[in-house]
Design a protein around this motif. Structure first.
Motif, short mmCIF file in Angstrom:
data_model
loop_
_atom_site.label_atom_id
_atom_site.label_comp_id
_atom_site.label_asym_id
_atom_site.label_seq_id
_atom_site.Cartn_x
_atom_site.Cartn_y
_atom_site.Cartn_z
N UNK A 1 49.53 31.52 1.21
CA UNK A 1 47.87 31.78 1.77
C UNK A 1 47.19 32.90 2.26
N UNK A 2 46.58 33.46 1.60
CA UNK A 2 46.01 34.18 2.10
C UNK A 2 45.50 34.29 3.48
N UNK A 3 45.49 35.76 4.55
CA UNK A 3 44.81 35.51 6.13
C UNK A 3 43.54 35.22 5.58
N UNK A 4 43.18 34.47 7.01
CA UNK A 4 41.90 34.68 7.54
C UNK A 4 41.50 35.90 8.21
N UNK A 5 39.65 36.23 7.53
CA UNK A 5 39.54 37.51 7.75
C UNK A 5 37.94 37.87 6.97
N UNK A 6 37.20 38.32 7.98
CA UNK A 6 36.16 38.07 7.10
C UNK A 6 35.80 40.05 6.31
N UNK A 7 36.58 40.79 6.26
CA UNK A 7 36.58 41.99 4.80
C UNK A 7 36.82 41.07 4.04
#
Length: 284
Positions: free
Chosen positions: A122-128
């Motif tokens: 799963x993609x990591x949690x990020x704001x970019x």
């Protein structure tokens, strides 16, 4: 009466004597100014530049890398030597990019795998932006799916803010384990009930089975739930646990329901049905 041209020159000389006081930028900022530059001769072959803030000079606030402008800061040097404009702007730090990695990821060989297995992260949690602003090492771990052999593989993520260039890093480990079915930690014994009086069924309840797994149990299916009504007879209750690699195991036990009516039937005989218990429980 002085000539008109003389008045213009005189006015220019007066303005040339007007200088605004130096401006100082807020913390983490610098000033970008447009202003006249006077060259003062210092000998025949040397010279120096004297920068002054004369009327018409304009300065705006810029922020250092990692900071952004909040508010307004734009000043113009007036004809009286006073700065005119907004100066409530400040430089505030850009927030560090958000990036949350898992502590570790455990996967296991699929029942049909022998040496390698397919890993999907799963993609990591990020704001970019994941595609634009996140760098993965090794690079192939950014794919939607990839193959890994038995063992451990470290993966690093680095999220970089597109404007401030601030970055946040994290590292985690992918562990590829040998395949094994979920373990049955608890499987109930056979439950025996008796139908009393004129009832046609009895409500049976039990403590549900418990499973555990090296990569985690993802689904548990069951043939019946506690609190189900059962009629007379022997009933098999089946629970089946599946892990993420599609390994599975079962817990199977019996609900035995006997009949024992309280009322005597004609002939004075009691109609009593007692079912034998052939086995206790099993799981696989």
């Amino acid at each position: 009466m002085a000539p008109r041209g003389y008045d213009v020159v005189n006015e220019s000389l007066k303005l040339a004597d007007v200088i605004c006081a130096p401006l100082f930028p807020p913390r983490h900022g610098y000033l970008e100014c447009s202003r006249p530059i006077d060259k003062i001769a210092d000998g025949p072959s040397r010279g120096s530049l004297k920068i002054t803030d004369r009327p018409g000079s304009q300065c705006i606030l810029k922020c250092s890398t990692g900071y952004r402008l909040e508010g307004k800061f734009s000043k113009i040097c007036g004809s009286t030597g006073e700065w005119i404009g907004d100066e409530n702007g400040t430089c505030i730090r850009y927030p560090q990019p958000k990036l949350i990695c898992p502590t570790s990821v455990n996967v296991e060989l699929h029942p049909s795998d022998t040496e390698n297995t397919t890993v999907r992260l799963r993609h990591p949690e990020t704001d970019v932006s994941w595609e634009r602003d996140v760098v993965v090492e090794p690079a192939w771990a950014k794919k939607d799916a990839f193959q890994l052999p038995l063992g451990s593989q470290n993966v690093s993520y680095s999220a970089r803010h597109p404007v401030s260039k601030l970055h946040t890093d994290c590292t985690f480990t992918i562990n590829v384990l040998p395949g094994s079915p979920p373990r049955v930690d608890f499987c109930p014994d056979t439950q025996v009930y008796t139908i009393e009086g004129r009832h046609q069924s009895v409500k049976a309840t039990w403590e549900e089975p418990v499973f555990s797994d090296n990569v985690g149990v993802v689904t548990i299916t069951k043939s019946n739930s506690p609190g189900t009504d059962f009629g007379a007879g022997s009933h098999l209750i089946t629970y089946e646990a599946h892990d993420d690699a599609e390994w599975k195991s079962r817990c199977v036990f019996k609900i035995v329901v006997n009949v024992n009516p309280q009322q005597q039937q004609s002939g004075g005989q009691s109609n009593h049905l007692q079912l034998p218990i052939l086995y206790n429980r099993f799981y696989f």
